[in-house]
Each structure stands twice: as C-alpha cells, then as structure tokens.
Design a protein around this motif. Structure first.
Motif, PDB file in Angstrom:
ATOM      1  N   LYS A   2      -1.626   5.417 -10.097  1.00  0.00           N
ATOM      2  CA  LYS A   2      -2.144   6.423  -9.173  1.00  0.00           C
ATOM      3  C   LYS A   2      -0.977   7.210  -8.577  1.00  0.00           C
ATOM      4  O   LYS A   2       0.073   6.653  -8.268  1.00  0.00           O
ATOM      5  CB  LYS A   2      -2.944   5.749  -8.052  1.00  0.00           C
ATOM      6  CG  LYS A   2      -3.664   6.730  -7.131  1.00  0.00           C
ATOM      7  CD  LYS A   2      -4.465   5.993  -6.078  1.00  0.00           C
ATOM      8  CE  LYS A   2      -5.318   6.969  -5.263  1.00  0.00           C
ATOM      9  NZ  LYS A   2      -4.510   7.940  -4.517  1.00  0.00           N
ATOM     10  N   ARG A   3      -1.186   8.497  -8.444  1.00  0.00           N
ATOM     11  CA  ARG A   3      -0.151   9.362  -7.892  1.00  0.00           C
ATOM     12  C   ARG A   3       0.180   8.931  -6.453  1.00  0.00           C
ATOM     13  O   ARG A   3      -0.706   8.660  -5.654  1.00  0.00           O
ATOM     14  CB  ARG A   3      -0.621  10.812  -7.889  1.00  0.00           C
ATOM     15  CG  ARG A   3       0.453  11.814  -7.450  1.00  0.00           C
ATOM     16  CD  ARG A   3      -0.166  13.184  -7.269  1.00  0.00           C
ATOM     17  NE  ARG A   3      -0.877  13.628  -8.473  1.00  0.00           N
ATOM     18  CZ  ARG A   3      -1.597  14.747  -8.519  1.00  0.00           C
ATOM     19  NH1 ARG A   3      -1.730  15.513  -7.436  1.00  0.00           N
ATOM     20  NH2 ARG A   3      -2.209  15.080  -9.645  1.00  0.00           N
ATOM     21  N   SER A  17       1.518   6.216  -5.433  1.00  0.00           N
ATOM     22  CA  SER A  17       1.519   4.765  -5.214  1.00  0.00           C
ATOM     23  C   SER A  17       2.888   4.189  -5.561  1.00  0.00           C
ATOM     24  O   SER A  17       3.731   4.851  -6.178  1.00  0.00           O
ATOM     25  CB  SER A  17       0.447   4.108  -6.074  1.00  0.00           C
ATOM     26  OG  SER A  17       0.748   4.270  -7.452  1.00  0.00           O
ATOM     27  N   ARG A  23      -5.883  10.812 -14.954  1.00  0.00           N
ATOM     28  CA  ARG A  23      -6.452  11.376 -13.725  1.00  0.00           C
ATOM     29  C   ARG A  23      -5.906  10.596 -12.535  1.00  0.00           C
ATOM     30  O   ARG A  23      -6.590   9.778 -11.930  1.00  0.00           O
ATOM     31  CB  ARG A  23      -7.980  11.339 -13.798  1.00  0.00           C
ATOM     32  CG  ARG A  23      -8.562  12.146 -14.957  1.00  0.00           C
ATOM     33  CD  ARG A  23     -10.056  11.919 -15.096  1.00  0.00           C
ATOM     34  NE  ARG A  23     -10.352  10.518 -15.366  1.00  0.00           N
ATOM     35  CZ  ARG A  23     -11.568   9.983 -15.274  1.00  0.00           C
ATOM     36  NH1 ARG A  23     -12.593  10.729 -14.889  1.00  0.00           N
ATOM     37  NH2 ARG A  23     -11.767   8.703 -15.539  1.00  0.00           N
ATOM     38  N   ASP A  24      -4.653  10.874 -12.214  1.00  0.00           N
ATOM     39  CA  ASP A  24      -3.918  10.031 -11.273  1.00  0.00           C
ATOM     40  C   ASP A  24      -4.277  10.257  -9.810  1.00  0.00           C
ATOM     41  O   ASP A  24      -3.673   9.648  -8.922  1.00  0.00           O
ATOM     42  CB  ASP A  24      -2.408  10.184 -11.482  1.00  0.00           C
ATOM     43  CG  ASP A  24      -1.935  11.624 -11.372  1.00  0.00           C
ATOM     44  OD1 ASP A  24      -2.733  12.487 -10.942  1.00  0.00           O
ATOM     45  OD2 ASP A  24      -0.762  11.882 -11.693  1.00  0.00           O
ATOM     46  N   THR A  25      -5.240  11.117  -9.515  1.00  0.00           N
ATOM     47  CA  THR A  25      -5.746  11.212  -8.141  1.00  0.00           C
ATOM     48  C   THR A  25      -6.838  10.169  -7.892  1.00  0.00           C
ATOM     49  O   THR A  25      -7.215   9.927  -6.752  1.00  0.00           O
ATOM     50  CB  THR A  25      -6.297  12.625  -7.850  1.00  0.00           C
ATOM     51  OG1 THR A  25      -7.350  12.914  -8.772  1.00  0.00           O
ATOM     52  CG2 THR A  25      -5.199  13.674  -7.968  1.00  0.00           C
ATOM     53  N   PHE A  26      -7.360   9.580  -8.968  1.00  0.00           N
ATOM     54  CA  PHE A  26      -8.349   8.510  -8.854  1.00  0.00           C
ATOM     55  C   PHE A  26      -7.630   7.161  -8.808  1.00  0.00           C
ATOM     56  O   PHE A  26      -6.555   6.991  -9.385  1.00  0.00           O
ATOM     57  CB  PHE A  26      -9.320   8.506 -10.033  1.00  0.00           C
ATOM     58  CG  PHE A  26     -10.192   9.722 -10.129  1.00  0.00           C
ATOM     59  CD1 PHE A  26     -10.398  10.551  -9.042  1.00  0.00           C
ATOM     60  CD2 PHE A  26     -10.821  10.035 -11.327  1.00  0.00           C
ATOM     61  CE1 PHE A  26     -11.203  11.681  -9.129  1.00  0.00           C
ATOM     62  CE2 PHE A  26     -11.638  11.147 -11.432  1.00  0.00           C
ATOM     63  CZ  PHE A  26     -11.823  11.974 -10.329  1.00  0.00           C
ATOM     64  N   THR A  27      -8.247   6.202  -8.156  1.00  0.00           N
ATOM     65  CA  THR A  27      -7.666   4.859  -8.132  1.00  0.00           C
ATOM     66  C   THR A  27      -7.736   4.234  -9.519  1.00  0.00           C
ATOM     67  O   THR A  27      -8.581   4.609 -10.353  1.00  0.00           O
ATOM     68  CB  THR A  27      -8.409   3.945  -7.143  1.00  0.00           C
ATOM     69  OG1 THR A  27      -9.750   3.747  -7.623  1.00  0.00           O
ATOM     70  CG2 THR A  27      -8.425   4.547  -5.744  1.00  0.00           C
ATOM     71  N   SER A  60      -8.090  13.870 -18.503  1.00  0.00           N
ATOM     72  CA  SER A  60      -8.156  15.039 -17.629  1.00  0.00           C
ATOM     73  C   SER A  60      -8.563  16.293 -18.391  1.00  0.00           C
ATOM     74  O   SER A  60      -9.041  17.258 -17.800  1.00  0.00           O
ATOM     75  CB  SER A  60      -6.805  15.271 -16.946  1.00  0.00           C
ATOM     76  OG  SER A  60      -5.796  15.516 -17.909  1.00  0.00           O
TER      77      SER A  60
END
Length: 454
Positions: A361-362, A364, A395-399, A28
């Motif tokens: 992932k955020r 999940s 980058r936990d907004t991405f899968t 990130s």
C-alpha cells in the motif's frame, strides 16, 4: 551534426521480444466493472440466479447486454481463449481442420432436411430484402454438407474428412436463465465428420470421443458421459458430457454395478432406479450438458445429395457424425461445479491469470519493498507455464486486505503478497494457494521453486 541510429533486424527482434515478455497486466488498467448491489437490494421471486451467473457478473467476467445475451470482458475473453486453445490442440491430434462458416444459413436447406418445421420456435428465422428465408444458425449441419456437395468433388481418397469451427450460435430461448448456462447467443465448437461407410464413421466416432475425453480430462472438472437423446439433430445414437451440479436441468441415471450411464429421457421403463442392462441399483444426479456427440449416418447427406466417388468409381453417400462442445457453457458450468459463494474456483488450465501479485500500500512501511513486485513478476514469467499469466494488482491506494479479498473472489489460483515480511533482513512473501486452501511464507527462492513444481 545529425546522428543516425541503425538497429539490426536481430537486435530489433530481441527488443520486441523483451518488451512483450516483460509486459504484465496491471489491475489499475484492467477493464473490470464490478457488479455491486446495494445492501438492501433483493432478488425478484421470479428471477432465478445461478451461482456461476452471480459470480461471473460480480467479478466483471461477463456483462449482460440484453435478455439472454452477454459480453465477455477481458478476463472472460482470456478464459475463452484458453479453452479454445485446448480444444484446438486436441482437434489437431485427430486430423480435424478448422474453418469458419457464415452465421446465416439459407432457409431452403433447412426445409430440405425437415428441420425448418421440426426445430420449433427456438429457431431464429429472418428474411432478406428479397423475401428469401434464412436461419441465424444454432448449428451448421446443413451449411457444411451443402458446401461439400456443391464445391468439392470428393473421392474415397479424401476421406475421412473432419471439419470444425468455434463460433457464435443462436437460439430463441423462451426463458433465458442462469446466465451463460441458458442464453440466446453462445459460443460453440462444432465438428462435422465425413466417412466412406458406416464402419469408418463408427471408428471416427470413437476417435472423436477419446479427443473429447482428453479435453474434459485436461480441464480437471469431474464429468459424466451418458447415452443421450438424438433429438432434432437426429442420427442412430449419441452421447452427452455433463458436469454434475444441483442446478443442472438433465437427470442422469448412473448404474452402481456396471457403471453405465444414461440421460433419464432415454429410460424406456418406469422403474428408473434399476439399470436396464444389469439390474443393479442406479444413482440419480443432475447434470449440466457441456458436450454432445452424434452418429448421423446419411440423415443430412441424403437430402442434400452429398456423395463421394467410391473405389469402383460410383457415387456413394457420405456417412456423417457431428460433435459439439458448448465453449461458453463450459466456462460457466466449471464455475458452477467448483466454486463457492465467496468466490470463483477456476480449473488451473483456464484461470484468467494463474498468478496475482499484490503490491504494498502506498505510504505504508512496506512500500520500501515495492521493487520486489516487478522482479517477482518477471522472474515468475520466465518459468514454463507462467508466461503472460501474471497480473499485478498495483492499486496501491487500496489496502492489501481489500485486494486479497477481491483476488480470492475472482479466483486467481495463486496470490502473492508483497507485504511487511518483504521488509525483513531475508525478505519473505505470502503465497496464498487458492486451490489447496494453503497460506505459505516463502523467500523468493523458495517461492520460485514452489511455482516450478506447479
């Protein structure tokens, strides 16, 4: 009451060490501008793109800054640093000393050696405000020889002397192409050796050649060593190091019988399918030149009057050799030789990071296992050979799938996924071994044991 806190020097040192040790690069925060073309984009017919050029641009390893000029971004700089370290280690083993010469070399030195006219239009020439000629150096034979002749009173006791540098070099390419494989500015390691007689110079040549073999063997990319053309550098003989690749501009002839190899430029007969030494059939392959060694004799020491005091107290010209490795070209040529259309495959020893850990992932279900990410990073970082070689894709907004695809394309050799299996009673982690095309599921103990064997 004011409170004072005293920290001992030893304790402060430990704090600094721990802070450094537990710092891991996070995706990130990484400056990595990806080169993404629109789906309907087309490549111009006259625009030649090599595989390495496309991958290095697409993955944010380098960035074009003009025709034939490239910026090395943080991931690219890490690869260069690792390459440089390997070269430095092998140069130390043969007693070579590192220095740094100016980029500009006085034009009158090049005129003395005859290369001012001989080199042609690729030589970038400039004048200063006093109308004095200079060369933006593509190589430094004249500069280093003049320095020794002018400032160092050499005797036979000072020889052999081996001086090298790793610095930017320049040439005015008529048609820069294929990215780093043929550009106007490039990073090169150039070594200059000085000996008292021809036999000593040949001995040095053999030692340096072994050091070059060690460099290329450590990189692990298949290479070919061939007899080469001395060209404008000059000398009595030379050898070239090549990475075989379809895009290579040199044609190499390799004998199936005696194993000798030569650049086709040196083939002195029209029948290039037969070995001139043993008569056996030769195999033809294309290669990218990544290194070159020259035995120079007195080609430069004579016109620039670089001599030493021999055992009889008389002046005698030094015998020279010069040796180059195209550092930035090795980077690109290794990618060209090992990679596929879908992603970079780095030699293990120069991969920008050896391990990429992908966080959940955020939002999940597996987000509860996120604490494993730092634990694994710190524990793996304590294993010999992995310190400062871990990047966390946070980058936990991405899968997870999208980040795995990007990590594969960039070519991190080991990808570790903290996913749904990490939430099991006995947490397990997916390990993707890019080099061997394996996907394995490990507990954290098994994972660490696996990495200790790498």
């Amino acid at each position: 009451m004011m409170k004072f806190h005293f920290v001992t020097r030893k304790k402060r040192g430990i704090q600094i060490l721990l802070k450094y040790f537990y710092h891991h690069q996070r995706a990130s925060q990484l400056f990595q501008p990806l080169h993404i073309l629109p789906k309907d984009a087309t490549v111009k017919k006259d625009e030649l793109i090599s595989l390495s050029q496309k991958l290095l641009l697409d993955c944010g390893i380098v960035r074009p800054r003009g025709n034939g000029m490239y910026a090395f971004l943080p991931l690219g700089q890490r690869v260069l640093a690792k390459l440089t370290n390997i070269i430095d280690e092998e140069m130390k083993l043969i007693g070579a000393q590192k220095l740094l010469l100016p980029t500009l070399t006085s034009g009158h030195l090049w005129k003395k050696t005859g290369r001012w006219e001989l080199t042609g239009d690729e030589l970038i020439k400039v004048k200063d405000r006093h109308e004095k000629d200079y060369v933006i150096s593509p190589t430094h034979e004249e500069a280093v020889v003049d320095m020794l002749a002018e400032t160092y009173s050499l005797t036979h006791r000072n020889l052999p002397l081996r001086l090298y540098q790793i610095s930017s070099k320049f040439r005015d390419e008529a048609n820069p192409r294929f990215g780093l494989l043929r550009c106007k500015e490039f990073l090169m390691k150039d070594l200059y050796t000085f000996d008292k007689d021809e036999a000593s110079a040949v001995s040095t040549y053999e030692q340096v050649s072994k050091a070059y073999d060690a460099v290329f063997q450590r990189l692990g990319v298949p290479y070919v060593k061939v007899a080469g053309d001395c060209g404008t550098i000059g000398g009595s003989f030379s050898h070239e190091y090549h990475y075989p690749a379809a895009i290579g501009q040199d044609i190499l002839l390799i004998c199936n019988g005696c194993g000798s190899a030569v650049n086709s430029e040196l083939a002195n007969n029209s029948d290039t399918t037969t070995c001139p030494l043993c008569g056996s059939v030769t195999t033809t392959t294309k290669g990218i030149e990544v290194g070159h060694t020259f035995l120079l004799g007195t080609k430069y020491s004579a016109p620039l009057n670089c001599s030493y005091q021999n055992e009889k107290g008389k002046p005698s010209l030094v015998q020279m050799g010069c040796y180059g490795i195209g550092v930035s070209r090795v980077l690109a040529a290794a990618v060209e030789a090992l990679s596929c259309e879908t992603g970079i495959r780095w030699p293990w020893v120069i991969a920008p990071y050896k391990v990429c850990i992908i966080s959940p992932k955020r939002g999940s279900k597996e987000a509860n296992a996120a604490s494993w990410v730092n634990f694994l990073a710190n524990t793996i970082g304590s294993i010999e050979g992995f310190h400062d070689d871990i990047i966390i894709d946070d980058r936990d907004t991405f899968t997870i799938g999208k980040r795995v695809m990007e990590a594969k394309k960039v070519g991190y050799p080991i990808i570790i996924v903290v996913g749904k299996s990490a939430c099991e009673l006995v947490p397990r982690f997916e390990l993707i071994d890019i080099t061997n095309s394996n996907v394995l599921l490990f507990s954290h103990v098994e994972l660490l044991d696996f990495l200790r064997c790498k």
